[in-house]
Design a protein around this motif. Structure first.
Motif, PDB file in Angstrom:
ATOM      1  N   LYS A 116       0.828  -1.205   0.000  1.00 21.07           N
ATOM      2  CA  LYS A 116       0.000   0.000   0.000  1.00 21.07           C
ATOM      3  C   LYS A 116       0.869   1.265   0.000  1.00 21.07           C
ATOM      4  N   ALA A 117       2.152   1.111  -0.297  1.00 24.06           N
ATOM      5  CA  ALA A 117       3.067   2.253  -0.229  1.00 24.06           C
ATOM      6  C   ALA A 117       2.537   3.426  -1.042  1.00 24.06           C
ATOM      7  N   GLY A 118       2.674   4.625  -0.495  1.00 31.71           N
ATOM      8  CA  GLY A 118       2.226   5.821  -1.179  1.00 31.71           C
ATOM      9  C   GLY A 118       0.802   6.222  -0.839  1.00 31.71           C
ATOM     10  N   GLN A 119       0.056   5.299  -0.262  1.00 33.35           N
ATOM     11  CA  GLN A 119      -1.323   5.622   0.095  1.00 33.35           C
ATOM     12  C   GLN A 119      -1.397   6.260   1.482  1.00 33.35           C
ATOM     13  N   SER A 120      -2.508   6.952   1.706  1.00 32.28           N
ATOM     14  CA  SER A 120      -2.746   7.437   3.059  1.00 32.28           C
ATOM     15  C   SER A 120      -3.468   6.340   3.822  1.00 32.28           C
TER      16      SER A 120
END
Lengths: 335, 335, 335, 335
Positions: free
Chosen positions: A28-32
């Motif tokens: 989920k990298a980059g997500q809030s």
């Protein structure tokens, strides 16, 4: 296990000493965080980054909520000044061979294993205080060992024929989308699973064997309940010759007298899982059996709090030298 | 117990031999069934009358769903040509003294007690066929005795230290409005109750003692589940010397080979309560324990069908000399 | 309503300014709180006393959780220096005649009624700050008025044909032991109740009428859900000529921009009751309808927190001049 | 949708005219039904075969439970002498363009579409009797159209501003393993979904438009409930000038007077989903609204029976010229 994230975030939210400065999640990298858990919309939290891109320079301590098998290598790669509480099973079993047998894969951090402290807080408080890496206990082992270890250490119960019938809510299984965990498969029904081969068995036997100073083999049958949270272990034991259930009660009462989170109920009060929902408490009591010489011990926890994130925070508080109950003193949510 | 009414009505609805010609209910006399159970709006059923005003002239057989304590006198007053299946506990215990001890009141029909046949269908089929008054078994005793009696009779398991951990949906408690049965008290939580003093204990021990030809004392702990229907008994036993779990499976498989409603599952299949929901089936299986010489037996029933109204109808079919499965051949409702 | 006790105790537990020094309960006088709510075993709390025996000398503020009808006289009898938040319906309706019509009994404290401030915090913050007696809003009215009042005040929606379809968990009904609230009656089913005659109707219409400066009549249908906590109102409205759903969103977004507990969701995110469980949040969003000129507004709260005890504490914080969110900043409990 | 299999098997189990001779399932070909649904262990059923290997020579009629999109081609390939009830959405929309718009794919059997009869039994009984291919209605459309079509046909309600707030158990979503349908995501919470864009909208509007002889656009908001089965539609309508709710009741009462499965409740009785659980009934009632000139119509069905497999069997009975209620006359399962 990724659901554990949220439970830890919830506990840290008002913590007077800790601040969340880094959150990693490779997929989920980059997500809030809000895009993953929309109910965190009201929180200011850092965005998710991949582990390999993480900057640990402003980090003092880490909760590791990865699946077993991937945890050992990642923890091995972390800066050695970090305090770590690992919520996976990867460092719980001191015997490497046993780990490899039950988990079906080679142990990838055998040196670290020697250093890891098994974090059953009320039993191993001193070792945890000075630990750098704590293996946070499984939920079933927490509910079973808290009542049994003091009784075995004092030779009040026999170590043969310990029969453990445990019941758990489904949240332990995480948010993985398996047919078996669908609402329609779980609601309004129960069943046993992992009979005799649940991976918490070696963890339970390790703790009891150490307390007994001899190899203990238990009967352990977990049951899946139609509820999200909560765990009860109903434990059937033989008492040592001449011992009474009152002796068991007295001993547990004394042993946990000054503990905030482990409470022996009075008289014949029956522990209910709903009395600990959302809290870090373990309630227990002892009852005489109809069969002479036997006793029934019941313990309840919230599998996601004392059985996971709550005990993890309790351990980290200890490791950081701050009051053990910080962030944990909330009452059960009822109903 | 009044909820049992409805379950019986449901089963009789399409029964090719029985017709409902009389329904009594003292407190609701004069009302239509629809005003008590609005979902029966679509049925043509006789209005409720008080027992004292009931005309039994067109009645051949009676299901009696009264609370224990009031049942003995009423059954004593019924015309002696009626076949009766009593769903209360009033005629289940053959030992009058034991009844009076566990129920705290004198037995008011001791002569009838001698005549009453305990209606565990698959175990006592022949006696039931010729009975006039059948005491329908309790739900827990049904789930426990069906697997244990054949094993005890054949000396395959030890009768000492039989440990029964049972789990039940809340419907067994009837529609009485108690705080303990409110949705908010039951949903999302579990607890043990009646530890060592549940009134089904003497009933279980009566059946097992008769099978063993010696007094058997069991450990029995019921647990209340957050579900309406369904019951599982997880039973922990010691096998007789030299006996294996395969021996237990073989014996139960043979014993129930020609039974429609009692089914031993294959291989390692685990019985789930949801697989019997709304049906008259009892599913069971046997598993080896980690502790050598021990076995784990699991049985599941719908506490309201095989554990109550379904077995009652099965018994009445037998008593009337018609096929035992009439009205009972519906599949489980899933989900 | 007595269940509200516990929710307030839970919130006050870690409150930095408040301490519980007195707890009254006429029917339970002399008992410890633990004997009523066993899960409070771990808390030090004063024993329960009867109201008539209560010593208010060390008390600054009172939460009143009595049934409507008994509340007016008791509050009239309290020392006038006390700040009071009343969680009953007894002071919510400013029109005495309307109270007497809907509650079927005379109002016993009409002078106090003039003084009482209706405590919908985000709408009437200024009046609450200087109030001595606050009538805490009902759960349905909270979920309905928070989105509608700002829109009506700004003439963005029509006040005719407002259709409110609300869904609530069963906890609103308290711990009273009614057959209708049994687990078996509630689990796995839904139904409407109090159609057009629920007592929250006049409360809703009072707030909307005041906002509109004209008499508003709404369609309000509550539904009982198989869950303990949580409430959703799905509200169907006609927009004023030329107004778009984006206008509604913009206005609500601005109106609640600096509120901690009332949150307009972004984009098309749908409010879920599980996202507010155990917390004081109200989440809302606006959706275009298929029918041109109409909009669908959805709001969710925990009926026991923002719909009862949480808003009560929020109000008392305001009345005492301390930060409004003290004791209330816990995240939702999920799952 | 594969879960529908089991519901149909359940209904056919005791059917006096039908026997299951063929069951297809491409992904499970070669398996026994018992390995997919272990609770069918007690049934004698044919093994699963792939569609392409199926021998239809001994088959008279087919229930088709495939996902939409795959159904059209398969049905096109079946022998033309077969009677077919299709439970997918593939033949429900008579307007090809509308199908392609809502389902995002070309229609692959446009000729068959013309032949397909929309199977809302009580509304289109005559057409169904002579049909070869019946498109079985969706669950929401069934619950909405049964009360509305008779009222619209008779001009008793306005066709503008029809507002439908529907609530469904999660079983409609099938046994697909999606995170959104996990127990922990569903239990103890509710939420709206598919607001204004649920695929049952065109189906509802098609039926109402035909009844009105003009294009009808409705407001339709479905809500997911924490229950496995059951569906309620709460429908808010404007009555035609001069019409009263009693007129609506009278008309529906007359319209469905001789129907077994569609029942208008008496007086102010409120339909509960639990009163139809597991049965083919649709219960409905009409209530006056507080807003003059408006009415509230409530209908409930079991989404898996009257909303799917039950109505499918009802239709096939009709198509085969046998009594419509065969296999369907079971009472609701309560609790």
């Amino acid at each position: 296990m990724r659901g554990l994230w949220f439970k830890i975030i919830r506990l840290l939210r008002n913590h007077p000493h800790f601040q969340i400065t880094l959150m990693t999640a490779d997929r989920k990298a980059g997500q809030s965080i809000e895009s993953v858990f929309p109910h965190l919309v009201t929180q200011d939290l850092p965005n998710l980054v991949a582990v390999k891109d993480a900057d640990f320079s402003a980090v003092d301590a880490v909760f590791c909520c990865l699946p077993h098998g991937t945890t050992q290598e990642i923890i091995k790669s972390l800066p050695t000044n970090l305090k770590i509480v690992d919520l996976s099973a990867d460092f719980r079993l001191q015997d490497i061979a046993e780990y490899e047998e039950w988990y079906g894969q080679p142990h990838k951090a055998t040196a670290l294993q020697k250093e890891a402290v098994y974090g059953l807080t009320e039993i191993s408080r001193r070792e945890i205080q000075s630990a750098r890496l704590v293996a946070n206990p499984g939920c079933y082992p927490t509910s079973v060992q808290l009542p049994l270890i003091p009784l075995i250490k004092s030779n009040l119960i026999e170590v043969r024929n310990i029969i453990i019938d445990s019941k758990s809510g489904v949240s332990g299984a995480g948010r993985g989308a398996k047919e078996a965990n669908l609402y329609t498969e779980i609601a309004e029904g129960i069943h046993s699973y992992g009979i005799t081969r649940h991976r918490h068995v070696p963890e339970i036997e390790q703790g009891l064997s150490e307390a007994a100073n001899s190899k203990v083999t238990v009967s352990f049958t977990p049951h899946l309940m139609p509820m999200s949270r909560g765990m009860q272990s109903t434990i059937y034991v033989e008492m040592a010759p001449g011992v009474t259930t009152q002796d068991l009660k007295d001993h547990l009462g004394n042993y946990y007298e000054h503990e905030e989170f482990v409470v022996l109920l009075k008289n014949k009060e029956v522990p209910h899982t709903r009395h600990v929902r959302g809290s870090n408490y373990c309630l227990m009591n002892v009852f005489p059996d109809r069969i002479p010489g036997r006793a029934i011990i019941i313990s309840v926890i919230d599998n996601l709090v004392k059985g996971a994130s709550g005990q993890a925070l309790q351990n980290l508080n200890l490791m950081m030298g701050i009051p053990e109950n910080l962030g944990l003193d909330c009452l059960p949510l009822f109903p």
